[in-house]
Write a protein that holds these residues in place. Sequence first.
Motif, PDB file in Angstrom:
ATOM      1  N   CYS A  22       2.547   0.465  13.275  1.00  0.00           N
ATOM      2  CA  CYS A  22       1.190   0.401  12.422  1.00  0.00           C
ATOM      3  C   CYS A  22       0.200  -0.400  12.831  1.00  0.00           C
ATOM      4  O   CYS A  22      -0.081  -1.164  14.473  1.00  0.00           O
ATOM      5  CB  CYS A  22       1.942   0.086  11.305  1.00  0.00           C
ATOM      6  SG  CYS A  22       0.696   1.090   9.301  1.00  0.00           S
ATOM      7  N   CYS A  23       0.384  -1.640  12.214  1.00  0.00           N
ATOM      8  CA  CYS A  23      -1.452  -2.225  12.468  1.00  0.00           C
ATOM      9  C   CYS A  23      -0.138  -2.931  13.807  1.00  0.00           C
ATOM     10  O   CYS A  23       0.582  -4.049  13.170  1.00  0.00           O
ATOM     11  CB  CYS A  23      -1.419  -3.491  11.697  1.00  0.00           C
ATOM     12  SG  CYS A  23      -2.228  -2.117   9.909  1.00  0.00           S
ATOM     13  N   GLU A  74       0.905   8.225   4.578  1.00  0.00           N
ATOM     14  CA  GLU A  74       1.078   6.917   5.154  1.00  0.00           C
ATOM     15  C   GLU A  74       0.553   6.249   4.542  1.00  0.00           C
ATOM     16  O   GLU A  74      -0.846   5.959   3.754  1.00  0.00           O
ATOM     17  CB  GLU A  74       1.121   7.499   6.454  1.00  0.00           C
ATOM     18  CG  GLU A  74      -0.442   6.644   6.994  1.00  0.00           C
ATOM     19  CD  GLU A  74      -0.685   6.242   8.377  1.00  0.00           C
ATOM     20  OE1 GLU A  74      -0.120   5.219   8.654  1.00  0.00           O
ATOM     21  OE2 GLU A  74      -1.500   6.547   8.611  1.00  0.00           O
ATOM     22  N   THR A  75       1.200   4.858   4.013  1.00  0.00           N
ATOM     23  CA  THR A  75       0.950   4.004   3.786  1.00  0.00           C
ATOM     24  C   THR A  75       0.581   3.715   2.314  1.00  0.00           C
ATOM     25  O   THR A  75       0.131   3.246   1.461  1.00  0.00           O
ATOM     26  CB  THR A  75      -0.962   3.198   4.538  1.00  0.00           C
ATOM     27  OG1 THR A  75      -0.565   3.329   5.382  1.00  0.00           O
ATOM     28  CG2 THR A  75      -0.480   2.250   4.191  1.00  0.00           C
ATOM     29  N   GLY A 119      -7.966   5.513  -2.921  1.00  0.00           N
ATOM     30  CA  GLY A 119      -8.118   3.755  -2.625  1.00  0.00           C
ATOM     31  C   GLY A 119      -8.605   3.031  -4.109  1.00  0.00           C
ATOM     32  O   GLY A 119      -9.172   2.603  -4.186  1.00  0.00           O
ATOM     33  N   PHE A 129      -7.356   8.226   7.954  1.00  0.00           N
ATOM     34  CA  PHE A 129      -6.258   7.650   6.966  1.00  0.00           C
ATOM     35  C   PHE A 129      -7.972   8.056   6.001  1.00  0.00           C
ATOM     36  O   PHE A 129      -7.125   7.638   4.850  1.00  0.00           O
ATOM     37  CB  PHE A 129      -6.913   6.456   7.307  1.00  0.00           C
ATOM     38  CG  PHE A 129      -5.446   5.356   6.792  1.00  0.00           C
ATOM     39  CD1 PHE A 129      -4.550   5.693   6.542  1.00  0.00           C
ATOM     40  CD2 PHE A 129      -6.444   4.826   6.138  1.00  0.00           C
ATOM     41  CE1 PHE A 129      -3.301   4.654   5.374  1.00  0.00           C
ATOM     42  CE2 PHE A 129      -5.262   3.624   4.998  1.00  0.00           C
ATOM     43  CZ  PHE A 129      -3.922   3.745   5.206  1.00  0.00           C
ATOM     44  N   THR A 179      -6.857  -3.291  -5.093  1.00  0.00           N
ATOM     45  CA  THR A 179      -7.390  -2.593  -5.740  1.00  0.00           C
ATOM     46  C   THR A 179      -8.902  -2.514  -6.144  1.00  0.00           C
ATOM     47  O   THR A 179      -8.244  -3.258  -7.254  1.00  0.00           O
ATOM     48  CB  THR A 179      -6.473  -0.902  -5.705  1.00  0.00           C
ATOM     49  OG1 THR A 179      -5.736  -0.548  -7.377  1.00  0.00           O
ATOM     50  CG2 THR A 179      -5.739  -0.856  -4.978  1.00  0.00           C
ATOM     51  N   VAL A 180      -9.759  -1.378  -6.833  1.00  0.00           N
ATOM     52  CA  VAL A 180     -10.894  -1.616  -7.217  1.00  0.00           C
ATOM     53  C   VAL A 180     -10.824  -0.516  -7.631  1.00  0.00           C
ATOM     54  O   VAL A 180     -11.275   0.411  -6.434  1.00  0.00           O
ATOM     55  CB  VAL A 180     -12.145  -2.935  -6.129  1.00  0.00           C
ATOM     56  CG1 VAL A 180     -13.335  -2.712  -7.314  1.00  0.00           C
ATOM     57  CG2 VAL A 180     -11.679  -4.138  -6.056  1.00  0.00           C
ATOM     58  N   ASN A 206       5.594   2.798   6.126  1.00  0.00           N
ATOM     59  CA  ASN A 206       4.986   2.194   7.588  1.00  0.00           C
ATOM     60  C   ASN A 206       4.396   0.616   7.211  1.00  0.00           C
ATOM     61  O   ASN A 206       4.359   0.456   5.919  1.00  0.00           O
ATOM     62  CB  ASN A 206       3.657   3.158   8.105  1.00  0.00           C
ATOM     63  CG  ASN A 206       3.377   3.356   7.252  1.00  0.00           C
ATOM     64  OD1 ASN A 206       3.272   3.824   5.718  1.00  0.00           O
ATOM     65  ND2 ASN A 206       1.543   3.252   7.502  1.00  0.00           N
ATOM     66  N   CYS A 207       3.478  -0.035   7.792  1.00  0.00           N
ATOM     67  CA  CYS A 207       3.112  -0.757   7.434  1.00  0.00           C
ATOM     68  C   CYS A 207       3.967  -1.789   7.437  1.00  0.00           C
ATOM     69  O   CYS A 207       4.557  -1.920   8.163  1.00  0.00           O
ATOM     70  CB  CYS A 207       1.634  -0.616   6.327  1.00  0.00           C
ATOM     71  SG  CYS A 207       0.673  -1.534   6.548  1.00  0.00           S
ATOM     72  N   SER A 230      -5.775  -3.580  -0.482  1.00  0.00           N
ATOM     73  CA  SER A 230      -4.883  -3.014  -0.893  1.00  0.00           C
ATOM     74  C   SER A 230      -3.543  -2.306  -0.505  1.00  0.00           C
ATOM     75  O   SER A 230      -2.578  -2.404  -1.244  1.00  0.00           O
ATOM     76  CB  SER A 230      -5.823  -0.886  -1.141  1.00  0.00           C
ATOM     77  OG  SER A 230      -4.648  -0.339  -1.554  1.00  0.00           O
ATOM     78  N   ARG A 231      -3.731  -2.676   1.148  1.00  0.00           N
ATOM     79  CA  ARG A 231      -2.620  -2.209   2.086  1.00  0.00           C
ATOM     80  C   ARG A 231      -1.714  -2.874   1.992  1.00  0.00           C
ATOM     81  O   ARG A 231      -0.602  -3.807   1.996  1.00  0.00           O
ATOM     82  CB  ARG A 231      -2.726  -1.228   3.332  1.00  0.00           C
ATOM     83  CG  ARG A 231      -3.598  -1.976   4.616  1.00  0.00           C
ATOM     84  CD  ARG A 231      -3.670  -1.667   5.026  1.00  0.00           C
ATOM     85  NE  ARG A 231      -2.454  -0.384   5.894  1.00  0.00           N
ATOM     86  CZ  ARG A 231      -3.211   0.549   7.321  1.00  0.00           C
ATOM     87  NH1 ARG A 231      -3.819   1.160   7.061  1.00  0.00           N
ATOM     88  NH2 ARG A 231      -2.121   1.313   7.850  1.00  0.00           N
ATOM     89  N   ARG A 232      -2.948  -4.671   2.069  1.00  0.00           N
ATOM     90  CA  ARG A 232      -1.666  -5.348   2.000  1.00  0.00           C
ATOM     91  C   ARG A 232      -0.918  -6.915   1.252  1.00  0.00           C
ATOM     92  O   ARG A 232       0.061  -7.052   1.392  1.00  0.00           O
ATOM     93  CB  ARG A 232      -2.815  -6.969   3.115  1.00  0.00           C
ATOM     94  CG  ARG A 232      -3.565  -6.835   3.638  1.00  0.00           C
ATOM     95  CD  ARG A 232      -2.919  -6.268   5.428  1.00  0.00           C
ATOM     96  NE  ARG A 232      -3.303  -5.539   6.322  1.00  0.00           N
ATOM     97  CZ  ARG A 232      -2.736  -4.257   6.888  1.00  0.00           C
ATOM     98  NH1 ARG A 232      -1.390  -4.532   7.389  1.00  0.00           N
ATOM     99  NH2 ARG A 232      -3.611  -4.110   8.381  1.00  0.00           N
TER     100      ARG A 232
END
Lengths: 793, 224
Positions: A262-263, A139-140, A103, A59, B178-179, A198-199, B172-174
């Motif tokens: 997912c999670c 994904e995500t 990210g 991931f 982001t940073v 997803n998620c 980020s996903r929740r």
Amino acid sequence: MLERTVTLMDGAMGTMLQNSGLKAGERPEILSITQPELIRNIHSAYIKAGSRMILTNTFCANAHKLAGQGVSVCEVVTASVHRALEAAAGTDTKVLLDIGPIGELLSPIGTLSFEDAYNLFSEMLEAGEAAGVHGVLFETFSDLAEIRIGVLAARERTHLPIFTTMTFEADGRTFLGCDAGAAAMTLSGLGVEALGINCSLGPAEALHVLKRMRRYTDLPLILKPNAGLPDPETGLYRLDPVTFADQMEGFCSLGVAYIGGCCGTSPDFISELSGRWCGSVVRWDKCAVNGICSTGRIVEFDGDIHPIGERINPTGKSAFARTLLDGDTGEAQRRALLQEEAGAEILDINVGVPGIDEPAMMKAVVSAVTGISMLPLQIDSSSPAALEAGLRQAPGRCLINSVNASEESLKTVLPLAARYGAAVVALTLDGRRLPESTEERIHYAERILNAARQAGLRDTDITIDCLTMTVSAQQDQALMTLNALREIRNRWNVQTVLGVSNISFGLPDRQTVTTTFLAQALAFGLTLPIVNPNQAGIMDTIDASRVLLGMDKGCSSFVERHAGAEPKPASAGKTVRPRNTVQLETSGLSLEDAILRGRQREAVELARAALETREPLELAEQVLMPALDKVGLQYEAKQIFLPQLLNAAAAAGAAFDVIRERIADRGEHSEKKGPIVLATVEGDIHDIGKNIVKTVLENYGYAVIDLGKDVSPQVILERAVASDARMVGLSALMTTTVPAMERTIHLMHEQGITIPVVVGGAVLTEAYAERIGADFYAKDAKATADIARKVIG
Amino acid sequence: MEDGYRRDVPEIELREALHYMGWRGAALDPEFVEQIHACERELRNAAKPQVIYRCFSYEPGLNRLDGTVYQPAGRDIRRLLGNCSGVILFAATLGAEADRMIRRTMLRGGSDGLVMDAVASAMIEAVCDQTEAEFARNRAEKEQYLTDRFSPGYGDMPLSDGVLICSLLETSRRIGLTVTGAGMMLPQKSVTAVLGISPVKQEHRGSSCQSCAMRNECLLAERK
């Protein structure tokens, strides 16, 4: 009806690893190397539970996230792929390379460039393909721009089938405002195998998000939701396998052909799904809707009128062209905003200035505009390279402007439309030969449609332009254009586009001719008029036409927009409007008061009135400048504070504009002082300080070239030299980005550039500014203006 | 109302917004006050506050959050957590649309952008204050007390802790937080913070300026 047998995917990897003792904050991808057995067993457990499509433990295995971990992307990806393939050996299970977001946010919001993102994805993709995966799942993602770059990289660097899922909130949008329908429309156009979500939250919340996707795609859908929400005390998810599977019922008619979790999900969840869904076939209706979109907004090609704003085009606008040549995209952004507020639904982007690097500028302007506006774009250029640059950058489904019926154009532009999943404007002409009749227009339209079909496009992807000729030069052509419009809409399921303003060229009272022609064209079947929505009468004509053509049901939009509108004066020509009408409102207020109180509109009217009796320069020197000085003193004495200073500066700036206009009317020159180049330094994305400085400087009479935020030292240097800047202003907000400020100053000194540099920002001090070699330190915007006066005058 | 991570847009205090504009008590004309309210109305339509938090056991001697690799950095935070048995990691954001609205408003020129930016700062603070009050109420039932909210950048706690907090909470996903590489949070109107949970009543410091490393340079600092 379309149909597909359901494929069972797997559940969470991270949750399983945490249950095995992985600590929060540790990188799970490395375990593929250090604990191969653990990873292989998780894959095996999913396969045993019924998964026939599993995801590699990759991931976050991108170079950005793995930095400092002592392993390469290739090592991690290869090991992870091998673990999955080992577990899948002897079964018919497919292994997909799992790729999550990098990210960091992409420019223009963040600092990650398109190219860096593309390379980060490519590195993973190439390693994955070499290691033997059967496909890739992105994904995500919550940024359509980012997942789009991943898909482009996968298409261009590998032969892998591509699957995509994004994560949405209950309202059907991602955190970045991406609409589920727009994601479906955009990614379908790029040739992915299947797409979905997803998620996100639990399965129950996914239903209407998937419905929205279904409206805009023929593709099978994917659903891999979380096991509900986690408990903040324990980190455990709330749904059990049975409830989870219960909530997954009811998705059949939507064509959800790939399901998993997912999670918070585990092999038990997959077992439960497998028991209910294994071997079942889902059927769904073909998608009947076409259109274009940005990440956040869709314009459907539904026969209704959707105006395209034409003002981001430097042709014949030398001041705007100058800003583009200077590398300043602020004016383009401002034009985007003004048109959007006036009611444009699509923005045309044309950056054709002689001598400009058009592809680079197209990319920059598309990026800048999408940072502030959610309108879908029409990428407008005669250069295929510039078209492609715009199409690559724009994170949605665009309209290309344009292809024509010449072999050369069909050969270069249609493949671009097919490759980027774009719609395309078709000019009914053959190279340079203009059509002279209705029949000729239809003939060219047909030729383009045939070629488009061969290139793999649908008729609904095509928007025909029947061409507006200047009526004062070729009077017979107006009617031919209109007749061609009607005929084309009758014959084919296409949209029509027309730039209308050209019609009135060379005639007096152009507005009357233009708006009348617009109304006629709309009645003859024009759906996408290219207009200046900020010009008087244009949007009114469109609003009224939508009523008269039965598109505005119950006249509700018209009533909403026009309720309370004053009846138009009997004759609204230029001459009728007396200059001093607004004086009533401003009575009792002097020009100085208007500036001190930041009343922009009044300042303009009072400046106009004052110019009846006073010389422009005298007014500037004896009233405006002293008023600004007074504002400055009040600010220093803390009698007023920053917003009031800005309002006052804006009012003065507006009055200065009136004076400059008057001087220009007399044919004399009135140049702004400067220019001053401003930038927020590399790596820094906080630009409020720089923007405030810009507002103040501009309103104090300086020309400002605003290079924006996250600007590299090299670009700042180049622009400062190229524009012959008198001063450079640098802003940095964070301790982590002040070094970039220092690098910029260093580079300038190294290259022997002696343009004075002023620096400012929350964490800077006078002493620090001196240490990094700045010529001046400005504690706030007002101080910058004082320095400018000292340096430039 | 709680809907997953979503929170309602909170009411904000005019004074708070004015504070972020650098206001020191100068006279305010009604037009300016109306300008602030107009910016607030626009922002309320764009803001989507989201909050995520997780509770961890904490042992001051080890200075480690149980089940994680995270050790809060700096002497100040360790002092704050000195008699704590638990820690709440917490992140909140107004969302990307609020940022976009501020950027758009900046383009109008004048002071609207600045005013909206200040209103947004007041708004994210209000979101944090409300959440903190929620925590305090829940803890009071268990006879536990919360320390002050402490964020990376306060005292000697490095900004890099913000990156770790975001990674631990998977912001980020929740919640879409982001940073950047330089340690800046996006959306910009976001907060990460640490709160200690203690069996002992805690002293609260009131103004957050007292513990800020920039208090001597800051134009906004409340000076005594």
